[in-house]
Design a protein around this motif. Structure first.
Motif, PDB file in Angstrom:
ATOM      1  N   THR A 253      10.631   0.631  -0.254  1.00  0.00           N
ATOM      2  CA  THR A 253      10.564  -0.643  -0.990  1.00  0.00           C
ATOM      3  C   THR A 253       9.353  -1.460  -0.554  1.00  0.00           C
ATOM      4  N   LEU A 254       9.137  -1.560   0.756  1.00  0.00           N
ATOM      5  CA  LEU A 254       8.020  -2.348   1.291  1.00  0.00           C
ATOM      6  C   LEU A 254       6.686  -1.813   0.784  1.00  0.00           C
ATOM      7  N   HIS A 255       6.474  -0.524   0.898  1.00  0.00           N
ATOM      8  CA  HIS A 255       5.169   0.025   0.547  1.00  0.00           C
ATOM      9  C   HIS A 255       4.964   0.097  -0.969  1.00  0.00           C
ATOM     10  N   LEU A 256       6.045   0.244  -1.729  1.00  0.00           N
ATOM     11  CA  LEU A 256       5.907   0.182  -3.188  1.00  0.00           C
ATOM     12  C   LEU A 256       5.428  -1.203  -3.611  1.00  0.00           C
ATOM     13  N   LEU A 257       5.980  -2.248  -3.017  1.00  0.00           N
ATOM     14  CA  LEU A 257       5.549  -3.607  -3.341  1.00  0.00           C
ATOM     15  C   LEU A 257       4.094  -3.836  -2.924  1.00  0.00           C
ATOM     16  N   ILE A 258       3.698  -3.300  -1.771  1.00  0.00           N
ATOM     17  CA  ILE A 258       2.310  -3.442  -1.324  1.00  0.00           C
ATOM     18  C   ILE A 258       1.372  -2.711  -2.273  1.00  0.00           C
ATOM     19  N   ILE A 259       1.773  -1.504  -2.709  1.00  0.00           N
ATOM     20  CA  ILE A 259       0.945  -0.733  -3.639  1.00  0.00           C
ATOM     21  C   ILE A 259       0.785  -1.475  -4.957  1.00  0.00           C
ATOM     22  N   LEU A 260       1.873  -2.044  -5.464  1.00  0.00           N
ATOM     23  CA  LEU A 260       1.808  -2.777  -6.734  1.00  0.00           C
ATOM     24  C   LEU A 260       0.964  -4.034  -6.608  1.00  0.00           C
ATOM     25  N   GLN A 261       0.956  -4.640  -5.408  1.00  0.00           N
ATOM     26  CA  GLN A 261       0.221  -5.890  -5.231  1.00  0.00           C
ATOM     27  C   GLN A 261      -1.263  -5.673  -4.954  1.00  0.00           C
ATOM     28  N   ILE A 262      -1.587  -4.854  -3.939  1.00  0.00           N
ATOM     29  CA  ILE A 262      -2.999  -4.748  -3.540  1.00  0.00           C
ATOM     30  C   ILE A 262      -3.535  -3.320  -3.531  1.00  0.00           C
ATOM     31  N   GLY A 263      -2.734  -2.354  -3.971  1.00  0.00           N
ATOM     32  CA  GLY A 263      -3.240  -0.981  -4.030  1.00  0.00           C
ATOM     33  C   GLY A 263      -2.983  -0.230  -2.733  1.00  0.00           C
ATOM     34  N   ILE A 264      -4.054   0.289  -2.097  1.00  0.00           N
ATOM     35  CA  ILE A 264      -3.994   1.172  -0.919  1.00  0.00           C
ATOM     36  C   ILE A 264      -2.857   2.190  -1.064  1.00  0.00           C
ATOM     37  N   VAL A 265      -2.959   2.961  -2.139  1.00  0.00           N
ATOM     38  CA  VAL A 265      -1.890   3.888  -2.514  1.00  0.00           C
ATOM     39  C   VAL A 265      -1.718   4.992  -1.475  1.00  0.00           C
ATOM     40  N   SER A 266      -2.816   5.610  -1.065  1.00  0.00           N
ATOM     41  CA  SER A 266      -2.704   6.740  -0.134  1.00  0.00           C
ATOM     42  C   SER A 266      -2.083   6.294   1.187  1.00  0.00           C
ATOM     43  N   PHE A 267      -2.495   5.133   1.693  1.00  0.00           N
ATOM     44  CA  PHE A 267      -1.917   4.622   2.936  1.00  0.00           C
ATOM     45  C   PHE A 267      -0.413   4.415   2.790  1.00  0.00           C
ATOM     46  N   GLY A 268       0.005   3.815   1.671  1.00  0.00           N
ATOM     47  CA  GLY A 268       1.421   3.552   1.451  1.00  0.00           C
ATOM     48  C   GLY A 268       2.249   4.816   1.453  1.00  0.00           C
ATOM     49  N   PHE A 269       1.768   5.856   0.766  1.00  0.00           N
ATOM     50  CA  PHE A 269       2.541   7.092   0.685  1.00  0.00           C
ATOM     51  C   PHE A 269       2.503   7.868   2.006  1.00  0.00           C
ATOM     52  N   ILE A 270       1.417   7.752   2.762  1.00  0.00           N
ATOM     53  CA  ILE A 270       1.392   8.378   4.092  1.00  0.00           C
ATOM     54  C   ILE A 270       2.457   7.741   4.985  1.00  0.00           C
ATOM     55  N   MET A 271       2.582   6.421   4.939  1.00  0.00           N
ATOM     56  CA  MET A 271       3.585   5.751   5.757  1.00  0.00           C
ATOM     57  C   MET A 271       5.000   6.102   5.299  1.00  0.00           C
ATOM     58  N   VAL A 272       5.215   6.171   3.992  1.00  0.00           N
ATOM     59  CA  VAL A 272       6.539   6.561   3.490  1.00  0.00           C
ATOM     60  C   VAL A 272       6.863   7.992   3.933  1.00  0.00           C
ATOM     61  N   GLY A 273       5.875   8.891   3.824  1.00  0.00           N
ATOM     62  CA  GLY A 273       6.089  10.266   4.268  1.00  0.00           C
ATOM     63  C   GLY A 273       6.396  10.346   5.752  1.00  0.00           C
ATOM     64  N   ALA A 274       5.697   9.538   6.554  1.00  0.00           N
ATOM     65  CA  ALA A 274       5.942   9.530   7.997  1.00  0.00           C
ATOM     66  C   ALA A 274       7.355   9.056   8.309  1.00  0.00           C
ATOM     67  N   VAL A 275       7.831   8.037   7.597  1.00  0.00           N
ATOM     68  CA  VAL A 275       9.193   7.545   7.819  1.00  0.00           C
ATOM     69  C   VAL A 275      10.220   8.584   7.373  1.00  0.00           C
ATOM     70  N   LEU A 276       9.954   9.287   6.278  1.00  0.00           N
ATOM     71  CA  LEU A 276      10.863  10.353   5.843  1.00  0.00           C
ATOM     72  C   LEU A 276      10.993  11.425   6.926  1.00  0.00           C
ATOM     73  N   CYS A 277       9.878  11.772   7.549  1.00  0.00           N
ATOM     74  CA  CYS A 277       9.925  12.753   8.642  1.00  0.00           C
ATOM     75  C   CYS A 277      10.723  12.213   9.827  1.00  0.00           C
ATOM     76  N   ALA A 278      10.478  10.959  10.180  1.00  0.00           N
ATOM     77  CA  ALA A 278      11.157  10.360  11.330  1.00  0.00           C
ATOM     78  C   ALA A 278      12.654  10.192  11.080  1.00  0.00           C
ATOM     79  N   ALA A 279      13.027   9.943   9.823  1.00  0.00           N
ATOM     80  CA  ALA A 279      14.436   9.720   9.477  1.00  0.00           C
ATOM     81  C   ALA A 279      15.092  10.966   8.909  1.00  0.00           C
ATOM     82  N   SER A 280      14.464  12.112   9.060  1.00  0.00           N
ATOM     83  CA  SER A 280      14.927  13.330   8.385  1.00  0.00           C
ATOM     84  C   SER A 280      16.340  13.733   8.789  1.00  0.00           C
ATOM     85  N   ARG A 281      16.693  13.539  10.051  1.00  0.00           N
ATOM     86  CA  ARG A 281      18.026  13.944  10.487  1.00  0.00           C
ATOM     87  C   ARG A 281      19.095  13.130   9.768  1.00  0.00           C
TER      88      ARG A 281
END
Length: 307
Positions: A253-281
């Motif tokens: 939710t946080l990074h989707l709002l940031i992407i919609l507001q100011i862009g930086i799409v690749s950074f947002g999805f890298i952070m979402v992917g990193a959290v998915l890995c960290a929360a995978s269990r």
């Protein structure tokens, strides 16, 4: 610790989804950005293409090993490699290639966006986290063979904890670093960010965000809401499995709002992917339950009863 290692799901679809998300975000940079915009002289020097190969770490990147090869061609090579990672094939081995691709981009690109540094660290730990993943494809269901007592299982558990601690620290550091900064502590940061000349609101929703952040209450809530969201992500990632799922949802939710507001799409999805890995269990444990609730299917092994 021994029980935790044995119970750790070394073959994880959620971890695979996080890997693919990170690789897809990196691939988007190479796909939509020409080499002439990624490699430029910086720091007042006129070094060709702005690539520094002076340190041992930088020297092993693709751009340094290839000598005078065309930079756009090298971008295409890394793009192809990242798309292989996105596909999920042979996760135990492609994690090594993914780390090398992340290292090549992070150490060589002259104008990084922040996600490059995160991807280098996360993909390093993913090499360990996927050490006991013997699947052909990381979208497959986990295999039935018990390998929980192997050395590779311990390395996988340690690698996942490395991802988990690193990502939690990134969000905690980001939240704490904002507190002593005037605009963030007084609640007006999003007002100014939306109006920055080169880094402000852009795209279809630019006018909406500028209008919304012009309302003091919304500016205050969005500024402090960002800090609170980052703190929650950091804390929830270190809690038990059910809490990790909430960390992933808040991050999306946080990074989707940031992407919609100011862009930086690749950074947002890298952070979402990193959290998915960290929360995978947590995601592996609770996603099937949520899917059954949404679809109305009965739990596995239980027949649906007719009214």
């Amino acid at each position: 610790m021994e029980r935790s290692i044995r119970r750790f799901p070394a073959e994880s679809r959620a971890l695979g989804a996080g890997r693919s998300t990170i690789a897809l975000a990196q691939a988007s940079v190479l796909l939509f950005t020409p080499a002439s915009h990624l490699f430029v002289p910086v720091g007042g020097t006129e070094a060709e293409a702005g690539i520094d190969c002076s340190s041992p770490v930088q020297a092993v990147s693709l751009y340094c090993l290839s000598g005078t090869a065309d930079l756009q061609l090298l971008n295409l090579v890394l793009l192809a490699l990242l798309l292989v990672v996105v596909s999920g094939i042979l996760p135990r081995y492609t994690t090594v290639l993914h780390f090398w691709a992340s290292l090549s981009l992070g150490q060589s690109v002259s104008l990084p966006d922040g996600g490059d540094a995160v991807s280098q660290v996360v993909t390093f730990f993913l090499v360990l986290a996927c050490a006991n993943d013997r699947r052909t494809w990381h979208w497959q269901r986990p295999g039935g063979e018990d390998r929980s007592g192997s050395l590779w299982q311990g390395l996988a558990w340690a690698g996942w904890w490395g991802v988990r601690l690193q990502v939690a620290y990134i969000y905690l550091d980001s939240a704490v670093a904002k507190l002593p900064v005037g605009p963030w502590s007084e609640g007006s940061a999003t007002y100014y960010v939306a109006r920055m000349e080169n880094f402000g609101a852009a795209g279809l929703f630019a006018d909406l965000f500028r209008w919304a952040t012009g309302i003091p209450v919304i500016a205050l809530l969005s500024t402090w809401g960002t800090i609170l969201a980052e703190l929650l992500i950091a804390l929830l990632l270190l809690r038990r499995a059910s809490r990790q799922v909430w960390a992933a949802l808040i991050s999306m939710t946080l990074h989707l709002l940031i992407i919609l507001q100011i862009g930086i799409v690749s950074f947002g999805f890298i952070m979402v992917g990193a959290v998915l890995c960290a929360a995978s269990r947590g995601i592996d444990a609770y996603a099937p339950q949520w899917a059954r609730r949404l679809t109305g299917r009965p739990p596995a092994g239980r027949l649906a009863t007719s009214p």
